[in-house]
Design an enzyme around this catalytic site. Structure first.
Site, PDB file in Angstrom:
ATOM      1  N   THR A 174       0.848  -1.203   0.000  1.00 33.53           N
ATOM      2  CA  THR A 174       0.000   0.000   0.000  1.00 33.53           C
ATOM      3  C   THR A 174       0.880   1.248   0.000  1.00 33.53           C
ATOM      4  OG1 THR A 174      -1.492  -1.313   1.381  1.00 33.53           O
ATOM      5  CG2 THR A 174      -2.079   0.990   1.032  1.00 33.53           C
ATOM      6  N   ASP A 231      -1.673  -4.250   8.726  1.00 29.89           N
ATOM      7  CA  ASP A 231      -2.214  -5.590   8.484  1.00 29.89           C
ATOM      8  C   ASP A 231      -3.619  -5.722   9.054  1.00 29.89           C
ATOM      9  OD1 ASP A 231       0.088  -6.839   7.154  1.00 29.89           O
ATOM     10  OD2 ASP A 231       1.085  -6.313   9.025  1.00 29.89           O
ATOM     11  N   LYS A 264       0.820  -4.495  12.845  1.00 31.88           N
ATOM     12  CA  LYS A 264       1.698  -4.246  11.704  1.00 31.88           C
ATOM     13  C   LYS A 264       2.886  -5.204  11.752  1.00 31.88           C
ATOM     14  CE  LYS A 264       2.857  -0.137  10.619  1.00 31.88           C
ATOM     15  NZ  LYS A 264       2.817  -0.678   9.240  1.00 31.88           N
ATOM     16  N   GLU A 312       9.169   1.128  11.822  1.00 30.79           N
ATOM     17  CA  GLU A 312       7.856   1.789  11.659  1.00 30.79           C
ATOM     18  C   GLU A 312       7.384   2.362  12.989  1.00 30.79           C
ATOM     19  OE1 GLU A 312       6.166  -0.935   7.960  1.00 30.79           O
ATOM     20  OE2 GLU A 312       5.664  -1.517   9.990  1.00 30.79           O
TER      21      GLU A 312
HETATM   22  C1  5RP Z   1       5.222  -3.790   7.034  1.00 34.28           C
HETATM   23  C2  5RP Z   1       3.864  -3.401   7.455  1.00 34.28           C
HETATM   24  C3  5RP Z   1       2.875  -3.130   6.376  1.00 34.28           C
HETATM   25  O1  5RP Z   1       2.356  -1.848   6.556  1.00 34.28           O
HETATM   26  C4  5RP Z   1       1.765  -4.144   6.452  1.00 34.28           C
HETATM   27  O2  5RP Z   1       2.327  -5.431   6.381  1.00 34.28           O
HETATM   28  C5  5RP Z   1       0.746  -3.951   5.329  1.00 34.28           C
HETATM   29  O3  5RP Z   1       1.341  -4.260   4.102  1.00 34.28           O
HETATM   30  P1  5RP Z   1       0.551  -4.191   2.736  1.00 34.28           P
HETATM   31  O4  5RP Z   1       0.310  -2.740   2.467  1.00 34.28           O
HETATM   32  O5  5RP Z   1       1.481  -4.828   1.751  1.00 34.28           O
HETATM   33  O6  5RP Z   1      -0.723  -4.962   2.893  1.00 34.28           O
HETATM   34  O7  5RP Z   1       3.529  -3.299   8.605  1.00 34.28           O
HETATM   35  O8  5RP Z   1       6.025  -4.114   8.136  1.00 34.28           O
END
Ligand code: 5RP
Length: 220
Positions: free
Chosen positions: A32, A85, A95, A104
């Site tokens: 995303t 997530d 996440k 993050e």
């Molecule tokens: C990475 C994260 C991402 O923000 C989370 O996994 C969502 O990923 P995506 O946008 O590919 O669904 O926490 O560490």
């Protein structure tokens, strides 16, 4: 392009309104966020620089000519944009699916405003269907796993994955998370844990959710 990817782009586009001229922005990690970085290509002239949560995001930002700044050199981060997530109605998050959770969480802690972007599949009643990622120092892996079992979880070692910090990830299954803040603190108390993927002590300030019926935005 599949529908979920289209929704990710729409969520990313809706976050552009938070970007003001001549600021340093915080950038998360994941598919995303990749959509968001892609959209930044038309805004590079008004971005002072970025603080990035992963090597992958850094490479994508630099490919656009956006300067990536060390967090220690950034006096402030007015806005941090990242995916998730899972999110509940309190904007508490799980996440770390991409393994970048520690960086993050650090950027989210520093940022004035945390804007979370997601497609509708990420919005949940109760956190915990998505296995909770935990970054762990390699030598503490078995010990931390045993402690997580005592907390009621089923930790699974993410084989073949090393974080940007040189650590490993345990994904904890079967945790129904009703008191996210308490669990976040408890897990972080286990020696050897760098941090866990619960963002409850510092939740998102805004959740931009792209749905079949359009953008929905929730704020704290
Ligand atoms: C990475 C994260 C991402 O923000 C989370 O996994 C969502 O990923 P995506 O946008 O590919 O669904 O926490 O560490």
């Amino acid at each position: 392009m599949d529908q979920q990817h289209q929704l990710k782009i729409e969520a990313a586009r809706a976050a552009l309104k938070y970007i003001e001229d001549d600021q340093i922005i915080g950038i998360g990690t994941g598919s995303t966020v990749n959509c968001f970085i892609e959209l930044l290509k038309d805004h590079t002239h008004r971005i002072k620089g970025a603080v990035s949560s992963s090597v992958v995001s850094t490479q994508r930002l630099e490919a656009l000519g956006i300067e990536v700044i060390d967090l220690n050199d950034a006096a402030e981060i007015p806005v941090y944009v990242d995916g998730t997530d899972e999110s509940n109605h309190n904007l508490e998050l799980i996440k770390g699916g991409g393994g970048a959770l520690s960086r993050e969480k650090i950027i989210a802690a520093v940022a004035d405003t945390f804007v979370c972007i997601a497609d509708q599949s990420k919005y949940v009643e109760t956190l915990g269907d998505f296995p909770l990622p935990i970054e762990v120092l390699p030598m503490a892996r078995s010990y931390v796993a045993r402690e997580l079992v005592k907390l009621g979880g089923d930790p699974v070692y993410r084989h073949g994955f090393v974080t940007d910090n040189g650590n490993i990830i345990l994904d904890v299954h079967n945790m129904e998370i009703t008191q996210a803040k308490i669990l976040e603190e408890k897990i972080n108390q286990i020696t050897g844990v760098v941090t866990n993927g619960l963002f409850a002590t510092r939740p998102a300030d805004h959740l931009i959710l792209a749905t079949n019926k359009g953008i929905q935005e929730y704020s704290k």
